[in-house]
Design a protein around this motif. Structure first.
Motif, PDB file in Angstrom:
ATOM      1  N   ALA A 178      38.467  19.085  39.625  1.00 43.55           N
ATOM      2  CA  ALA A 178      38.803  17.641  40.447  1.00 43.55           C
ATOM      3  C   ALA A 178      37.822  16.545  40.169  1.00 43.55           C
ATOM      4  O   ALA A 178      38.477  15.295  40.213  1.00 43.55           O
ATOM      5  CB  ALA A 178      38.711  18.146  41.999  1.00 43.55           C
ATOM      6  N   VAL A 179      36.490  16.775  40.106  1.00 42.01           N
ATOM      7  CA  VAL A 179      35.622  15.719  39.676  1.00 42.01           C
ATOM      8  C   VAL A 179      36.111  14.958  38.284  1.00 42.01           C
ATOM      9  O   VAL A 179      35.944  13.787  38.399  1.00 42.01           O
ATOM     10  CB  VAL A 179      34.389  16.556  39.507  1.00 42.01           C
ATOM     11  N   GLY A 180      36.240  16.002  37.373  1.00 40.47           N
ATOM     12  CA  GLY A 180      36.728  15.479  35.949  1.00 40.47           C
ATOM     13  C   GLY A 180      37.977  14.527  36.149  1.00 40.47           C
ATOM     14  O   GLY A 180      37.895  13.321  35.521  1.00 40.47           O
ATOM     15  N   LEU A 181      39.005  14.964  36.972  1.00 42.97           N
ATOM     16  CA  LEU A 181      40.183  14.037  37.005  1.00 42.97           C
ATOM     17  C   LEU A 181      39.836  12.710  37.596  1.00 42.97           C
ATOM     18  O   LEU A 181      40.350  11.765  37.279  1.00 42.97           O
ATOM     19  CB  LEU A 181      41.077  14.894  38.227  1.00 42.97           C
ATOM     20  N   VAL A 182      38.805  12.861  38.658  1.00 43.75           N
ATOM     21  CA  VAL A 182      38.481  11.484  39.368  1.00 43.75           C
ATOM     22  C   VAL A 182      37.959  10.501  38.556  1.00 43.75           C
ATOM     23  O   VAL A 182      38.166   9.378  38.318  1.00 43.75           O
ATOM     24  CB  VAL A 182      37.564  11.427  40.660  1.00 43.75           C
ATOM     25  N   ILE A 183      37.113  11.081  37.521  1.00 45.02           N
ATOM     26  CA  ILE A 183      36.412  10.191  36.490  1.00 45.02           C
ATOM     27  C   ILE A 183      37.237   9.720  35.555  1.00 45.02           C
ATOM     28  O   ILE A 183      37.145   8.504  35.521  1.00 45.02           O
ATOM     29  CB  ILE A 183      35.256  11.088  35.821  1.00 45.02           C
ATOM     30  N   TYR A 184      38.315  10.122  35.213  1.00 47.46           N
ATOM     31  CA  TYR A 184      39.409   9.956  34.322  1.00 47.46           C
ATOM     32  C   TYR A 184      40.288   8.867  34.841  1.00 47.46           C
ATOM     33  O   TYR A 184      40.183   7.924  34.398  1.00 47.46           O
ATOM     34  CB  TYR A 184      40.206  10.769  33.665  1.00 47.46           C
ATOM     35  N   LEU A 185      40.643   8.979  35.844  1.00 48.35           N
ATOM     36  CA  LEU A 185      41.299   7.873  36.817  1.00 48.35           C
ATOM     37  C   LEU A 185      40.584   6.549  36.913  1.00 48.35           C
ATOM     38  O   LEU A 185      40.961   5.579  37.119  1.00 48.35           O
ATOM     39  CB  LEU A 185      41.821   8.469  38.166  1.00 48.35           C
ATOM     40  N   SER A 186      39.137   6.709  37.385  1.00 49.98           N
ATOM     41  CA  SER A 186      38.205   5.508  37.595  1.00 49.98           C
ATOM     42  C   SER A 186      37.943   4.967  36.390  1.00 49.98           C
ATOM     43  O   SER A 186      37.666   3.731  36.217  1.00 49.98           O
ATOM     44  CB  SER A 186      36.874   6.119  38.212  1.00 49.98           C
ATOM     45  N   GLY A 187      38.001   5.380  35.044  1.00 44.42           N
ATOM     46  CA  GLY A 187      37.797   4.825  34.086  1.00 44.42           C
ATOM     47  C   GLY A 187      38.783   4.416  32.876  1.00 44.42           C
ATOM     48  O   GLY A 187      38.478   4.142  31.669  1.00 44.42           O
ATOM     49  N   GLN A 188      40.005   4.211  33.608  1.00 46.46           N
ATOM     50  CA  GLN A 188      41.207   3.805  32.843  1.00 46.46           C
ATOM     51  C   GLN A 188      40.993   2.528  32.234  1.00 46.46           C
ATOM     52  O   GLN A 188      41.452   2.371  30.908  1.00 46.46           O
ATOM     53  CB  GLN A 188      42.321   3.681  33.657  1.00 46.46           C
ATOM     54  N   ARG A 189      40.200   1.542  32.478  1.00 51.66           N
ATOM     55  CA  ARG A 189      40.075   0.212  31.742  1.00 51.66           C
ATOM     56  C   ARG A 189      39.396   0.240  30.479  1.00 51.66           C
ATOM     57  O   ARG A 189      39.600  -0.614  29.598  1.00 51.66           O
ATOM     58  CB  ARG A 189      39.594  -0.771  32.871  1.00 51.66           C
TER      59      ARG A 189
END
Length: 427
Positions: A178-189
């Motif tokens: 779940a932490v990995g998914l949050v990081i990916y979503l937060s770094g989209q730009r």
């Protein structure tokens, strides 16, 4: 792609992908560190059955990416494939906390992995122009991220599972995903833009790339790496069992948890990668850099030597227990060889990929992990029927055969890469 340079002079997007994969690998290795012990100690399955299930699961986790890569390239795109795959894996890891859902959970994780696994590393290549010299080293940096997660997982998930209950360990693995998914979503730009998901014939590479010749070459490399993985994948299977039964884990009045040994491999990856990169850079600048397949062949030989050392130790101790330092030394040599072969192979497949089939081609590399994991499960089933020293000699023989085949394939691979560089310069 122009982006601000940060860690190791690489684009910021690499850091996002690095951290995302770090936590995904935390969840994978956390669950893997517990899996064989959970089956043999909690579910009371036999060693042969447990080894086969372990091999079948890891094989399935690396078979589904070939379909996931096609879905990502043709339908979802890499970003959405990663989001969906990570979400499905989260569900699967939390399902592992419920014993009746054991087999369903394994299938769920494998399906989610199919979408996630090929899409993330193929985005690494999209961060760079074809002639960017940083592209080759990026996969070694990315590989360190994999192993930070792999290092932390047995220490945290393994310790909690071993001391407080297997299901708690599986739950922590789910939190990591779940932490990995949050990081990916937060770094989209910071991530590369999606490429069109239609195949443009004009964008297809010229020369011999992806003709029957290159497909036969990739298949042959796959056979060699399958042989290698038959031996390599034993570290989470039969070597883990030997750590429990054949190793004296006492150290200064403290008994080292058996799952902690699974952290040695990723720990050594982190420690050995920086000096190896400096060494390889120096050789490249001097015009003495080894071709990819030659480097991979060297790595397979080093792993073979590590298994021969285990065979000698098992033979010398007989029915007794060897000092835990011998197992630590094994992991040092084993990891040194691994760094020559696995990141190099991933980078090679990514470089040979056409623009419109990046995830699919990277998935082909993970399909090799499927065949290697399946064969490793079959080889691991021999553990109970063979003398331990003889079993480790068998693993060394498999690694040597892989090295010989990789060495034979080096010249045709160098020719293909030469033509690909000519194509890139003409575009």
């Amino acid at each position: 792609m122009t982006d601000e340079k940060t860690w190791f002079g690489q684009p910021r997007g690499l850091t996002v992908l690095f951290l995302t994969n770090m936590w995904e690998q935390f969840s994978y290795y956390g669950m893997r560190a517990l899996l064989v012990y959970y089956m043999t100690k909690e579910l009371l399955l036999g060693q042969g059955t447990s080894s086969f299930i372990y091999g079948a699961y890891t094989a399935g986790a690396y078979f589904t990416p070939i379909f996931g890569g096609l879905i990502a390239d043709r339908l979802l795109g890499k970003r959405r494939a990663i989001m969906v795959g990570a979400s499905v894996m989260c569900v699967g890891h939390f399902m592992m906390t419920f014993e009746p859902l054991f087999y369903v959970a394994l299938i769920t994780i494998a399906l989610g992995n199919g979408l996630f696994l090929p899409s993330l590393p193929s985005q690494v290549g999209d961060l760079y122009q074809p002639q960017d010299p940083r592209r080759g080293w990026a996969y070694n940096v990315y590989y360190v991220g994999i192993n930070i997660g792999g290092f932390l997982a047995p220490l945290i998930c393994g310790t909690v599972g071993e001391l407080y209950g297997w299901h708690y360990g599986f739950g922590i693995a789910g939190i990591g995903m779940a932490v990995g998914l949050v990081i990916y979503l937060s770094g989209q730009r910071y991530l590369p833009p999606e490429r069109p998901r239609t195949i443009d014939p004009a964008a297809a590479p010229r020369g011999p790339a992806f003709t029957p010749r290159i497909l036969a070459l990739l298949f042959s490399i796959g056979v060699a790496v399958t042989l290698f993985r038959s031996a390599y994948e034993q570290v989470g299977n039969t070597v883990a069992l030997w750590a429990d039964s054949g190793i004296d884990r006492a150290a200064g009045g403290f008994t080292i948890p058996m799952t902690w040994f699974q952290s040695l491999n990723p720990l050594f990856v982190m420690l050995l990668t920086p000096p190896l990169l400096r060494y390889w850079r120096g050789r490249a600048e001097a015009g003495q850099d080894a071709a990819p397949l030659r480097r991979m062949a060297t790595g397979a030989l080093i792993v073979a030597a590590a298994y021969l050392m285990l065979a000698a130790i098992a033979w010398a101790t007989g029915d007794g227990r060897a000092n835990w330092l011998w197992l630590a030394l094994f992991f040092l040599f084993f990891t040194f060889g691994e760094l020559f072969i696995l990141p190099t192979g991933l980078g090679l497949f990514a470089r040979l990929a056409p623009l419109s089939l990046g995830a699919t081609t990277v998935a082909a590399w993970f399909l090799i992990t499927f065949t290697g994991s399946l064969s490793a499960g079959l080889v691991g089933a021999l553990w109970s029927g063979l003398d331990h020293a003889a079993f480790f000699v068998l693993l060394a023989v498999l690694a040597v055969l892989a090295s010989l085949l990789l060495r034979l394939l080096s010249a045709p691979t160098e020719a293909v890469e030469h033509y690909r560089r000519i194509d890139a310069e003409m575009d």
